[in-house]
Write a protein that holds these residues in place. Structure first.
Motif, PDB file in Angstrom:
ATOM      1  N   CYS A 183      45.057  39.961  25.248  1.00 31.97           N
ATOM      2  CA  CYS A 183      44.598  39.288  26.462  1.00 31.97           C
ATOM      3  C   CYS A 183      45.374  39.798  27.670  1.00 31.97           C
ATOM      4  CB  CYS A 183      44.776  37.775  26.331  1.00 31.97           C
ATOM      5  SG  CYS A 183      44.181  36.847  27.771  1.00 31.97           S
ATOM      6  N   TYR A 184      44.657  39.995  28.779  1.00 32.04           N
ATOM      7  CA  TYR A 184      45.241  40.465  30.034  1.00 32.04           C
ATOM      8  C   TYR A 184      44.712  39.623  31.193  1.00 32.04           C
ATOM      9  CZ  TYR A 184      46.490  44.689  27.393  1.00 32.04           C
ATOM     10  OH  TYR A 184      46.986  45.559  26.459  1.00 32.04           O
ATOM     11  N   LEU A 185      45.494  39.550  32.261  1.00 33.02           N
ATOM     12  CA  LEU A 185      45.092  38.863  33.485  1.00 33.02           C
ATOM     13  C   LEU A 185      45.011  39.879  34.612  1.00 33.02           C
ATOM     14  CD1 LEU A 185      47.510  35.773  33.350  1.00 33.02           C
ATOM     15  CD2 LEU A 185      45.251  36.012  32.298  1.00 33.02           C
ATOM     16  N   SER A 186      43.996  39.725  35.478  1.00 31.13           N
ATOM     17  CA  SER A 186      43.883  40.636  36.614  1.00 31.13           C
ATOM     18  C   SER A 186      44.860  40.287  37.719  1.00 31.13           C
ATOM     19  CB  SER A 186      42.453  40.622  37.167  1.00 31.13           C
ATOM     20  OG  SER A 186      42.144  39.349  37.720  1.00 31.13           O
ATOM     21  N   ASP A 187      45.264  39.017  37.800  1.00 36.21           N
ATOM     22  CA  ASP A 187      46.177  38.516  38.826  1.00 36.21           C
ATOM     23  C   ASP A 187      46.990  37.373  38.226  1.00 36.21           C
ATOM     24  OD1 ASP A 187      45.086  39.859  41.453  1.00 36.21           O
ATOM     25  OD2 ASP A 187      43.311  39.042  40.464  1.00 36.21           O
ATOM     26  N   ASP A 188      47.858  36.805  39.039  1.00 38.76           N
ATOM     27  CA  ASP A 188      48.505  35.557  38.631  1.00 38.76           C
ATOM     28  C   ASP A 188      47.429  34.501  38.420  1.00 38.76           C
ATOM     29  OD1 ASP A 188      51.395  35.974  40.774  1.00 38.76           O
ATOM     30  OD2 ASP A 188      51.158  36.408  38.649  1.00 38.76           O
ATOM     31  N   PRO A 189      47.593  33.632  37.439  1.00 42.86           N
ATOM     32  CA  PRO A 189      46.541  32.647  37.153  1.00 42.86           C
ATOM     33  C   PRO A 189      46.356  31.602  38.238  1.00 42.86           C
ATOM     34  CG  PRO A 189      48.456  32.262  35.777  1.00 42.86           C
ATOM     35  CD  PRO A 189      48.691  33.565  36.467  1.00 42.86           C
ATOM     36  N   THR A 190      47.251  31.551  39.218  1.00 37.43           N
ATOM     37  CA  THR A 190      47.068  30.633  40.338  1.00 37.43           C
ATOM     38  C   THR A 190      46.148  31.221  41.405  1.00 37.43           C
ATOM     39  OG1 THR A 190      49.110  31.506  41.295  1.00 37.43           O
ATOM     40  CG2 THR A 190      49.272  29.477  40.013  1.00 37.43           C
ATOM     41  N   ALA A 191      45.762  32.490  41.254  1.00 42.46           N
ATOM     42  CA  ALA A 191      44.883  33.141  42.229  1.00 42.46           C
ATOM     43  C   ALA A 191      43.425  32.869  41.884  1.00 42.46           C
ATOM     44  CB  ALA A 191      45.132  34.650  42.245  1.00 42.46           C
ATOM     45  N   ALA A 192      42.630  32.546  42.902  1.00 39.54           N
ATOM     46  CA  ALA A 192      41.218  32.245  42.666  1.00 39.54           C
ATOM     47  C   ALA A 192      40.456  33.454  42.136  1.00 39.54           C
ATOM     48  CB  ALA A 192      40.588  31.741  43.958  1.00 39.54           C
ATOM     49  N   ALA A 221      46.419  47.835  32.070  1.00 43.54           N
ATOM     50  CA  ALA A 221      47.384  47.261  33.011  1.00 43.54           C
ATOM     51  C   ALA A 221      46.635  46.962  34.299  1.00 43.54           C
ATOM     52  CB  ALA A 221      48.537  48.226  33.265  1.00 43.54           C
ATOM     53  N   ALA A 222      46.958  45.827  34.909  1.00 48.42           N
ATOM     54  CA  ALA A 222      46.212  45.359  36.085  1.00 48.42           C
ATOM     55  C   ALA A 222      46.992  45.616  37.366  1.00 48.42           C
ATOM     56  CB  ALA A 222      45.914  43.869  35.953  1.00 48.42           C
ATOM     57  N   VAL A 223      46.319  46.277  38.306  1.00 49.07           N
ATOM     58  CA  VAL A 223      46.868  46.518  39.640  1.00 49.07           C
ATOM     59  C   VAL A 223      45.762  46.248  40.652  1.00 49.07           C
ATOM     60  CG1 VAL A 223      47.826  48.228  41.240  1.00 49.07           C
ATOM     61  CG2 VAL A 223      48.539  48.236  38.847  1.00 49.07           C
ATOM     62  N   GLY A 224      46.055  45.446  41.654  1.00 43.11           N
ATOM     63  CA  GLY A 224      45.070  45.168  42.685  1.00 43.11           C
ATOM     64  C   GLY A 224      43.811  44.507  42.171  1.00 43.11           C
ATOM     65  N   GLY A 225      43.920  43.728  41.094  1.00 44.11           N
ATOM     66  CA  GLY A 225      42.760  43.052  40.538  1.00 44.11           C
ATOM     67  C   GLY A 225      41.902  43.909  39.645  1.00 44.11           C
ATOM     68  N   ARG A 226      42.273  45.176  39.440  1.00 49.64           N
ATOM     69  CA  ARG A 226      41.533  46.091  38.565  1.00 49.64           C
ATOM     70  C   ARG A 226      42.354  46.380  37.305  1.00 49.64           C
ATOM     71  NH1 ARG A 226      41.042  48.206  43.815  1.00 49.64           N
ATOM     72  NH2 ARG A 226      38.888  48.285  44.600  1.00 49.64           N
ATOM     73  N   GLY A 286      40.737  55.431  33.408  1.00 50.28           N
ATOM     74  CA  GLY A 286      39.583  54.558  33.538  1.00 50.28           C
ATOM     75  C   GLY A 286      39.922  53.327  34.356  1.00 50.28           C
ATOM     76  N   VAL A 287      38.915  52.794  35.035  1.00 55.42           N
ATOM     77  CA  VAL A 287      39.088  51.613  35.861  1.00 55.42           C
ATOM     78  C   VAL A 287      38.015  50.601  35.480  1.00 55.42           C
ATOM     79  CG1 VAL A 287      39.308  50.692  38.186  1.00 55.42           C
ATOM     80  CG2 VAL A 287      39.869  53.094  37.747  1.00 55.42           C
ATOM     81  N   LEU A 288      38.448  49.449  35.010  1.00 55.18           N
ATOM     82  CA  LEU A 288      37.547  48.343  34.673  1.00 55.18           C
ATOM     83  C   LEU A 288      37.663  47.316  35.790  1.00 55.18           C
ATOM     84  CD1 LEU A 288      35.733  46.610  32.825  1.00 55.18           C
ATOM     85  CD2 LEU A 288      37.817  45.913  31.603  1.00 55.18           C
ATOM     86  N   GLU A 289      36.552  47.055  36.460  1.00 53.81           N
ATOM     87  CA  GLU A 289      36.545  46.163  37.609  1.00 53.81           C
ATOM     88  C   GLU A 289      35.446  45.119  37.431  1.00 53.81           C
ATOM     89  OE1 GLU A 289      36.601  46.541  42.513  1.00 53.81           O
ATOM     90  OE2 GLU A 289      36.149  48.282  41.248  1.00 53.81           O
TER      91      GLU A 289
END
Length: 355
Positions: A120-129, A184-189, A199-202
């Motif tokens: 499991c991965y997160l694109s941002d901190d979980p407090t971000a909408a 790995a997530a950077v900038g929401g990607r 590769g970039v998954l967005e």
């Protein structure tokens, strides 16, 4: 093993419990196949004396109900994805749990079964909408995802196609598709390198995959193979850490760290020779960059990684590589004799490791 409204409030639920692992980061071993005897060995790395090359370890045993009674995975952001066993005829409850504060972020109920092998991965901190929770299947090109805090949100299953592994017909009579095994997530990607390109998954909001040419690091003299870890610095920077083996053996020849610059039209990278007070924490299960190692009682300018290429039942060796002098500190087996691991050892990291 998400947005501003973060603390779960189920009727009858107990308030957040004290941090079960103590100060983070720690290396965690999950063992005991029977739930009644399931337990966790927590390994804390203490900074050794100046000039010494011995890895000082402190080991304790704990029982963590959130991990013994649920399917789980520790994300690189430090939050733990929890999936409760489903009751008959109901969808399973899913949430994100902060092991330091006990805070939970509720996610949609999951009607789909979890893959047999997943991360499991997160694109941002979980407090971000804008946060997306991504569950990757390791053995097939499929994923599950949800948007945190979305009104009427749900888990969505998605299959993707990033090509087939190029193997001779005698080894793979049928096409063997690539699957994304780490990201790995950077900038929401989400970034990945399983295909030889970057590769970039967005999610826009549906998943889209694109590629960029990627000038990867060449093998050093004397090496014919190696492994690599893609690591994000809490969503701001992207790194790839390479572990090169001598010839075709499993003996470590060299460790290299590359920073990947995503600001231009195509990615560029430079080799990093000094991390300062930062340290990489790497395992098969998760990987992160600790941005203030000394603040967490860990020696900085180092790469801490598990070396278990032979899938040894005790999780293998813990290795520590110093970028300062290029030396490998003494390897050790933190849990010698453990023969019933539920999963490979993983890092439990502070959720604010790079704040």
């Amino acid at each position: 093993m998400e947005h501003a409204s973060s603390t779960s409030a189920h009727a009858g639920e107990r308030p957040p419990a004290p941090a079960p692992f103590g100060p983070l980061p720690v290396l965690v071993y999950d063992h005991g196949f029977d739930q009644s005897s399931r337990r966790h060995t927590v390994v804390r790395i203490a900074a050794a004396a100046a000039g010494g090359n011995t890895i000082a370890l402190e080991t304790t045993r704990v029982v963590v109900p959130e991990l013994t009674s649920n399917d789980y995975h520790v994300t690189p952001h430090g939050w733990v994805f929890l999936s409760e066993p489903p009751a008959a005829g109901t969808a399973r409850r899913t949430r994100l749990w902060n092991p330091t504060t006990g805070e939970s972020v509720e996610l949609p109920r999951m009607e789909q079964p979890l893959p047999a092998n997943w991360k499991c991965y997160l694109s941002d901190d979980p407090t971000a909408a804008s946060c997306v929770v991504l569950v990757l299947a390791m053995s097939e090109p499929s994923l599950l995802y949800c948007h945190v805090g979305a009104t009427g949100g749900r888990w969505v299953a998605h299959e993707y196609d990033i090509g087939n592994v190029n193997l001779p017909a005698e080894y793979a009579p049928a096409p063997q598709p690539f699957s994304i095994e780490q990201t790995a997530a950077v900038g929401g990607r989400f970034y990945f390198v399983e295909t030889g390109k970057l590769g970039v998954l967005e999610f826009t909001p549906s998943p889209e995959i694109n590629y960029m040419d990627y000038p990867r690091l060449e093998l050093p003299d004397g090496s014919n193979c190696g492994t690599s870890f893609l690591v994000a610095s809490h969503g701001a920077e992207l790194f790839e850490v390479h572990v090169f083996f001598k010839g075709f053996t499993m003996e470590i020849l060299a460790v290299r760290v590359c920073a990947i610059d995503l600001s231009g039209e195509r990615p560029a990278f430079r080799e990093v020779g000094d991390l300062g007070d930062r340290a990489f924490l790497l395992s098969d299960a998760n990987a992160a960059l600790l941005c203030s190692a000394s603040a967490h009682g860990v020696k900085g300018n180092r790469v801490y990684f598990m070396h278990n290429v032979l899938d040894e039942p005790d999780g293998g060796l813990l290795r520590v590589y110093s970028l300062g002098d290029g030396k490998m500190e003494v390897a050790t087996r933190p849990c010698l004799g453990v023969s019933e691991l539920m999963c490979n050892p993983f890092w439990m990291m502070p959720a604010d490791q790079c704040s």
